[in-house]
Design an enzyme around this catalytic site. Sequence first.
Site, PDB file in Angstrom:
ATOM      1  N   THR A 197     -15.708  -4.648   1.840  1.00 20.84           N
ATOM      2  CA  THR A 197     -16.695  -4.153   2.793  1.00 20.84           C
ATOM      3  C   THR A 197     -17.211  -5.358   3.561  1.00 20.84           C
ATOM      4  OG1 THR A 197     -17.370  -2.301   1.407  1.00 20.84           O
ATOM      5  CG2 THR A 197     -18.939  -3.028   3.076  1.00 20.84           C
ATOM      6  N   PHE A 201     -20.059  -7.072   5.803  1.00 24.06           N
ATOM      7  CA  PHE A 201     -21.459  -7.003   6.179  1.00 24.06           C
ATOM      8  C   PHE A 201     -21.679  -7.945   7.354  1.00 24.06           C
ATOM      9  CE2 PHE A 201     -21.377  -5.735   1.777  1.00 24.06           C
ATOM     10  CZ  PHE A 201     -22.244  -4.652   1.760  1.00 24.06           C
TER      11      PHE A 201
END
Length: 148
Positions: free
Chosen positions: A120, A122
């Site tokens: 993921t 960020f």
Amino acid sequence: MLRYDLTIVAEHDFRVRHCFLVKPGMKREDVKYAISHSQALAQCDGYLRGLGITPVPTYDTAGSAKMIANTFNGVTDGARALPGKCTPENTAAIASDLAGEIFGLDSLDKGIEDDDSNFTRFLLLGRKGVVEHLTKKISSKARLDIQF
């Protein structure tokens, strides 16, 4: 981002590793349902199908671990209930190992996601670019990551 005049100041890629979390003392063959956020369930679909476990979507990964822990610990004050036919005795949560530690669950398997390059990204957004944050007191360096 253009609407609000924001730029990307920094980014961080976080490796996502899902765990199969259960009430302490349970065995894998006791599990009939797995609860988690729909994205985590999709990322672990092959693992769950291989065990014949029915996925049940909930609002988030750590929250699913908390629902199992609260139910077997008898916490009912505002806690979300387990969905449908799920009980602490027949349900696992798909969440991080940290969620398992926090909520006192056993991890029967780690790294159960189907794709081992599961990340993921960020982003840190700001109205100023990164160069405007640098001063003589803050050193800067360039980094280039290449993944194959």
